[in-house]
Design an enzyme around this catalytic site. Structure first.
Site, PDB file in Angstrom:
ATOM      1  N   LYS A  13      44.484  14.687  46.507  1.00 38.16           N
ATOM      2  CA  LYS A  13      43.196  15.143  47.055  1.00 38.16           C
ATOM      3  C   LYS A  13      43.363  15.676  48.467  1.00 38.16           C
ATOM      4  O   LYS A  13      42.869  16.742  48.802  1.00 38.16           O
ATOM      5  CB  LYS A  13      42.177  13.988  47.133  1.00 38.16           C
ATOM      6  CG  LYS A  13      41.835  13.350  45.819  1.00 38.16           C
ATOM      7  CD  LYS A  13      40.818  12.213  46.006  1.00 38.16           C
ATOM      8  CE  LYS A  13      41.306  11.062  46.869  1.00 38.16           C
ATOM      9  NZ  LYS A  13      42.456  10.334  46.314  1.00 38.16           N
ATOM     10  N   ARG A  88      33.207   7.131  47.008  1.00 44.95           N
ATOM     11  CA  ARG A  88      34.117   6.338  46.183  1.00 44.95           C
ATOM     12  C   ARG A  88      33.358   5.331  45.327  1.00 44.95           C
ATOM     13  O   ARG A  88      33.980   4.588  44.571  1.00 44.95           O
ATOM     14  CB  ARG A  88      35.072   5.582  47.090  1.00 44.95           C
ATOM     15  CG  ARG A  88      36.454   6.218  47.201  1.00 44.95           C
ATOM     16  CD  ARG A  88      37.302   5.292  48.045  1.00 44.95           C
ATOM     17  NE  ARG A  88      38.703   5.479  47.920  1.00 44.95           N
ATOM     18  CZ  ARG A  88      39.447   6.280  48.675  1.00 44.95           C
ATOM     19  NH1 ARG A  88      38.891   7.049  49.570  1.00 44.95           N
ATOM     20  NH2 ARG A  88      40.751   6.315  48.512  1.00 44.95           N
ATOM     21  N   ARG A 127      55.345   8.939  49.697  1.00 47.00           N
ATOM     22  CA  ARG A 127      54.399   9.589  50.606  1.00 47.00           C
ATOM     23  C   ARG A 127      54.716   9.223  52.056  1.00 47.00           C
ATOM     24  O   ARG A 127      54.996   8.079  52.380  1.00 47.00           O
ATOM     25  CB  ARG A 127      52.964   9.169  50.284  1.00 47.00           C
ATOM     26  CG  ARG A 127      51.979   9.627  51.362  1.00 47.00           C
ATOM     27  CD  ARG A 127      50.581   9.805  50.854  1.00 47.00           C
ATOM     28  NE  ARG A 127      49.877   8.563  50.632  1.00 47.00           N
ATOM     29  CZ  ARG A 127      48.606   8.509  50.235  1.00 47.00           C
ATOM     30  NH1 ARG A 127      47.930   9.632  50.000  1.00 47.00           N
ATOM     31  NH2 ARG A 127      48.028   7.339  50.034  1.00 47.00           N
ATOM     32  N   ARG A 160      52.544   4.604  55.025  1.00 47.10           N
ATOM     33  CA  ARG A 160      51.307   3.851  55.258  1.00 47.10           C
ATOM     34  C   ARG A 160      51.435   2.419  54.772  1.00 47.10           C
ATOM     35  O   ARG A 160      51.993   2.147  53.726  1.00 47.10           O
ATOM     36  CB  ARG A 160      50.134   4.538  54.550  1.00 47.10           C
ATOM     37  CG  ARG A 160      49.403   5.509  55.433  1.00 47.10           C
ATOM     38  CD  ARG A 160      48.469   6.387  54.650  1.00 47.10           C
ATOM     39  NE  ARG A 160      47.581   5.637  53.754  1.00 47.10           N
ATOM     40  CZ  ARG A 160      46.667   6.218  52.983  1.00 47.10           C
ATOM     41  NH1 ARG A 160      46.530   7.538  53.003  1.00 47.10           N
ATOM     42  NH2 ARG A 160      45.908   5.497  52.203  1.00 47.10           N
ATOM     43  N   ARG A 171      44.808  -0.771  44.500  1.00 45.08           N
ATOM     44  CA  ARG A 171      43.972   0.397  44.765  1.00 45.08           C
ATOM     45  C   ARG A 171      43.655   1.145  43.480  1.00 45.08           C
ATOM     46  O   ARG A 171      42.564   1.693  43.319  1.00 45.08           O
ATOM     47  CB  ARG A 171      44.656   1.313  45.784  1.00 45.08           C
ATOM     48  CG  ARG A 171      44.641   0.696  47.181  1.00 45.08           C
ATOM     49  CD  ARG A 171      45.637   1.334  48.091  1.00 45.08           C
ATOM     50  NE  ARG A 171      45.330   2.714  48.355  1.00 45.08           N
ATOM     51  CZ  ARG A 171      46.220   3.609  48.796  1.00 45.08           C
ATOM     52  NH1 ARG A 171      47.472   3.232  49.002  1.00 45.08           N
ATOM     53  NH2 ARG A 171      45.859   4.838  49.019  1.00 45.08           N
TER      54      ARG A 171
HETATM   55  P1  ADP Z   1      44.092   7.839  49.470  1.00 45.61           P
HETATM   56  O1  ADP Z   1      44.353   9.129  50.211  1.00 45.61           O
HETATM   57  O2  ADP Z   1      45.338   7.178  49.072  1.00 45.61           O
HETATM   58  O3  ADP Z   1      43.137   7.999  48.339  1.00 45.61           O
HETATM   59  P2  ADP Z   1      42.363   7.167  51.647  1.00 45.61           P
HETATM   60  O4  ADP Z   1      43.053   7.580  52.870  1.00 45.61           O
HETATM   61  O5  ADP Z   1      41.309   8.063  51.104  1.00 45.61           O
HETATM   62  O6  ADP Z   1      43.447   6.856  50.527  1.00 45.61           O
HETATM   63  O7  ADP Z   1      41.721   5.727  51.838  1.00 45.61           O
HETATM   64  C1  ADP Z   1      42.479   4.639  52.334  1.00 45.61           C
HETATM   65  C2  ADP Z   1      41.598   3.396  52.336  1.00 45.61           C
HETATM   66  O8  ADP Z   1      40.468   3.608  53.206  1.00 45.61           O
HETATM   67  C3  ADP Z   1      40.982   3.020  51.002  1.00 45.61           C
HETATM   68  O9  ADP Z   1      41.879   2.250  50.194  1.00 45.61           O
HETATM   69  C4  ADP Z   1      39.757   2.220  51.457  1.00 45.61           C
HETATM   70  O10 ADP Z   1      40.130   0.925  51.888  1.00 45.61           O
HETATM   71  C5  ADP Z   1      39.304   2.992  52.686  1.00 45.61           C
HETATM   72  N1  ADP Z   1      38.322   4.032  52.340  1.00 45.61           N
HETATM   73  C6  ADP Z   1      38.475   5.379  52.493  1.00 45.61           C
HETATM   74  N2  ADP Z   1      37.380   6.046  52.058  1.00 45.61           N
HETATM   75  C7  ADP Z   1      36.517   5.099  51.620  1.00 45.61           C
HETATM   76  C8  ADP Z   1      35.222   5.139  51.027  1.00 45.61           C
HETATM   77  N3  ADP Z   1      34.581   6.315  50.784  1.00 45.61           N
HETATM   78  N4  ADP Z   1      34.639   3.961  50.701  1.00 45.61           N
HETATM   79  C9  ADP Z   1      35.245   2.783  50.937  1.00 45.61           C
HETATM   80  N5  ADP Z   1      36.471   2.672  51.457  1.00 45.61           N
HETATM   81  C10 ADP Z   1      37.107   3.820  51.801  1.00 45.61           C
HETATM   82  P1  ADP Z   2      45.465  11.571  48.004  1.00 46.53           P
HETATM   83  O1  ADP Z   2      44.806  12.193  49.189  1.00 46.53           O
HETATM   84  O2  ADP Z   2      44.785  11.879  46.713  1.00 46.53           O
HETATM   85  O3  ADP Z   2      45.705  10.104  48.185  1.00 46.53           O
HETATM   86  P2  ADP Z   2      47.869  13.018  48.869  1.00 46.53           P
HETATM   87  O4  ADP Z   2      47.386  14.406  49.036  1.00 46.53           O
HETATM   88  O5  ADP Z   2      48.127  12.224  50.086  1.00 46.53           O
HETATM   89  O6  ADP Z   2      46.909  12.212  47.848  1.00 46.53           O
HETATM   90  O7  ADP Z   2      49.200  13.055  47.982  1.00 46.53           O
HETATM   91  C1  ADP Z   2      49.897  11.856  47.604  1.00 46.53           C
HETATM   92  C2  ADP Z   2      51.408  12.084  47.674  1.00 46.53           C
HETATM   93  O8  ADP Z   2      51.811  13.013  46.657  1.00 46.53           O
HETATM   94  C3  ADP Z   2      51.883  12.710  48.984  1.00 46.53           C
HETATM   95  O9  ADP Z   2      53.161  12.201  49.241  1.00 46.53           O
HETATM   96  C4  ADP Z   2      51.924  14.198  48.695  1.00 46.53           C
HETATM   97  O10 ADP Z   2      52.853  14.877  49.528  1.00 46.53           O
HETATM   98  C5  ADP Z   2      52.363  14.214  47.241  1.00 46.53           C
HETATM   99  N1  ADP Z   2      51.801  15.313  46.469  1.00 46.53           N
HETATM  100  C6  ADP Z   2      50.619  15.936  46.629  1.00 46.53           C
HETATM  101  N2  ADP Z   2      50.428  16.899  45.689  1.00 46.53           N
HETATM  102  C7  ADP Z   2      51.533  16.855  44.894  1.00 46.53           C
HETATM  103  C8  ADP Z   2      51.941  17.588  43.720  1.00 46.53           C
HETATM  104  N3  ADP Z   2      51.149  18.521  43.181  1.00 46.53           N
HETATM  105  N4  ADP Z   2      53.129  17.255  43.173  1.00 46.53           N
HETATM  106  C9  ADP Z   2      53.902  16.277  43.704  1.00 46.53           C
HETATM  107  N5  ADP Z   2      53.586  15.558  44.797  1.00 46.53           N
HETATM  108  C10 ADP Z   2      52.410  15.833  45.388  1.00 46.53           C
END
Ligand code: ADP
Ligand code: ADP
Ligand code: ZN
Length: 214
Positions: A13, A88, A127, A160, A171
């Site tokens: 995302k 979320r 990541r 992270r 998660r």
């Molecule tokens: P990822 O990119 O792996 O999906 P995020 O960076 O979006 O993770 O979120 C990391 C953490 O921050 C989540 O596991 C949660 O604890 C918190 N968080 C982020 N966005 C929200 C939300 N909209 N509602 C509740 N918790 C959130």
């Molecule tokens: P989210 O915001 O949904 O948690 P990220 O954008 O941080 O996800 O991506 C999660 C991990 O996967 C990162 O290490 C990123 O560099 C990698 N990644 C993102 N898109 C792709 C893809 N299309 N193929 C392989 N790895 C990817």
């Protein structure tokens, strides 16, 4: 244009949201990035959020909604934004709809970046994140130009705290229980689009461009 990115943690995302934001000149709004910035700066909000984030749990809706509404109320969000990691939960989505509704406004499209759980665990261990600008990399799939350094802002990259396999499993469970129902929520509103997130990142982006340029 107001865009929501849906998908499991690690689906890509953030990666796609950054590309969309650049292409359309709209802000990338990530609640996770806002929380991490607060943790880094040692704010009260950061301390509160960290309690949940470290366990892979969601930060309570009330707090999260307040932060998000404050952010999208700022001047630079007037012409649209791409939301990454919000909403979320169904209550978060409902509040967002209500608040936009008051302004005669609405979300244009919700894009679900679809990736199965097996691929997620692998992606997360590789990541690397920049806590300064929110960019993410992958040691194999999306390496930075210089190892351990952010291409965008030159700051050091980190693994992270919540990307350890045990926390990632939590998660994913939280995602299936609380966030996945949003897919039906936006489908029922007729604004859901699904892209195959297992493709290479530029192919995912092309699929998204096709959706947005229709
Ligand atoms: P990822 O990119 O792996 O999906 P995020 O960076 O979006 O993770 O979120 C990391 C953490 O921050 C989540 O596991 C949660 O604890 C918190 N968080 C982020 N966005 C929200 C939300 N909209 N509602 C509740 N918790 C959130
Ligand atoms: P989210 O915001 O949904 O948690 P990220 O954008 O941080 O996800 O991506 C999660 C991990 O996967 C990162 O290490 C990123 O560099 C990698 N990644 C993102 N898109 C792709 C893809 N299309 N193929 C392989 N790895 C990817
Ligand atoms: Zn950076």
């Amino acid at each position: 244009m107001k865009i929501i990115m849906l998908g499991a943690p690690g689906a890509g995302k953030g990666t796609q949201a950054i590309m969309i934001a650049e292409k359309y000149g709209i802000p990338h709004v990530s609640t996770g990035d806002i929380f991490r910035a607060n943790i880094k700066n040692g704010t009260e909000l950061g301390k509160e959020a960290k309690k949940y984030m470290d366990q892979g749990l969601l930060v309570p809706d009330e707090l999260t909604v307040r932060i998000l509404l404050d952010r999208v109320g700022q001047e630079d969000c007037r012409n649209g934004y791409v939301l990454d990691g919000f909403p979320r939960t169904i209550p978060q989505a409902e509040v967002l709809d209500q608040e936009l509704g008051k302004l005669g406004d609405a979300i244009d499209v919700a894009i679900d970046v679809d990736v199965p759980d097996e691929s997620i665990i692998k992606r997360m261990s590789g990541r690397r994140a920049c806590l300064s600008c929110g960019a993410t990399y992958h040691v194999e799939h999306v390496p930075p130009k210089k190892e351990g350094i952010c291409d965008h802002c030159g700051q050091p990259l980190v693994l992270r705290e919540d990307d350890k396999p045990e926390t990632v499993r939590n998660r994913l469970k939280v995602y299936h229980d609380q966030t996945q129902p949003l897919i039906d929520y936006y489908d029922a509103k007729g604004i859901l689009k699904v892209v195959d997130g297992t493709q290479e990142m530029n192919q995912v982006f092309e699929a998204i461009m096709k959706i947005l340029e229709k």
